[in-house]
Scaffold this motif. Structure first.
Motif: not given
Ligand SMILES: [Zn+2]
Length: 245
Positions: A4, A159-162, A6, A240-241, A243-245
């Motif tokens: 991933s 799960q990053p993004g979820f 991330i 995570i913040h 890279q998933t915005k």
């Protein structure tokens, strides 16, 4: 191995979190982390006794790179936990926000240099009120903190993004063996997840993990540091913040 984007070079991430700011943790949890070059997240409930007698020691913990997190002032839980009234079922959103912000004022005196703050829900409860008037206080945590740590089902990571950063799932490790903790971390990080382990005391009386098991886990994390990212909740949440915005 999961690749991933991330996690960059890592398969996944693990955070070691410790609840309640007990004296046991100062003696039994922090020194082994330091000895292994690892950083933990310590969720303090900023009660009078801690502030009056242990501020300097927790300041030293914060200064050495561990994260200090907010675990409220009054550690308000469900009435069903305490067997008494005045708990979350009898609170309003204003009550809990006031308590959390009061705790935050105190914790800022312990870690004034810390820029990013995360929260752990006492007793893993995320509500105020009861029945038709029950409301989530997760939105309050989202408003004031980078992330909030709740509880997940056994064997589940984030799960990053979820998952919701304001309600990241932790896995309780009370009384677990080192082999079991290592198995959870190995399997879940291999799937590209963020594993948050929830500790209380080490070789202590309260929801304890044995020191031998704790040290086995730390040795493993140090050995696997090229592939598994051990970092504080704030560090992982920031990544995570971003890279998933
Ligand atoms: Zn607690």
């Amino acid at each position: 191995m999961n690749q991933s984007p991330i996690w960059g070079q890592y398969a996944g991430a693990v955070s070691l979190t410790f609840d309640d700011g007990t004296d046991n943790q100062l003696k039994q949890a922090v020194p082994p982390l330091d000895a292994h070059g690892l950083r933990g997240t310590f969720y303090l409930h900023a009660r009078d006794k801690l502030m009056q007698t242990r501020s300097a020691e927790w300041q030293a913990v914060a200064s050495s790179g561990h994260e200090i997190g907010n675990h409220t002032l009054a550690h308000i839980c469900s009435n069903n936990f305490t067997g008494s009234r005045g708990g979350l079922e009898d609170c309003t959103l204003d009550d809990i926000e006031h308590d959390i912000l009061h705790a935050q004022e105190r914790l800022l005196t312990i870690a004034p240099q810390q820029k990013n703050w995360t929260f752990a829900y006492p007793c893993h409860c995320q509500f105020v009120g009861r029945g038709e008037n029950r409301q989530s206080y997760v939105p309050l945590i989202a408003k004031h903190f980078l992330a909030g740590r709740g509880l997940s089902e056994y064997g589940f990571g984030n799960q990053p993004g979820f998952f919701d950063l304001a309600s990241a799932g932790g896995i309780r490790v009370d009384r677990m063996s080192g082999f079991e903790m290592i198995g959870l971390v190995e399997e879940l990080t291999a799937r590209g997840l963020w594993v948050i382990l929830v500790f209380h005391d080490i070789d202590g009386g309260v929801l304890s993990v044995a020191a031998d098991d704790y040290n086995m886990l730390l040795r493993y994390l140090k050995r696997r540091r090229q592939d598994i990212w051990t970092a504080t909740v704030a560090e992982v949440a920031l990544r995570i913040h971003a890279q998933t915005k």
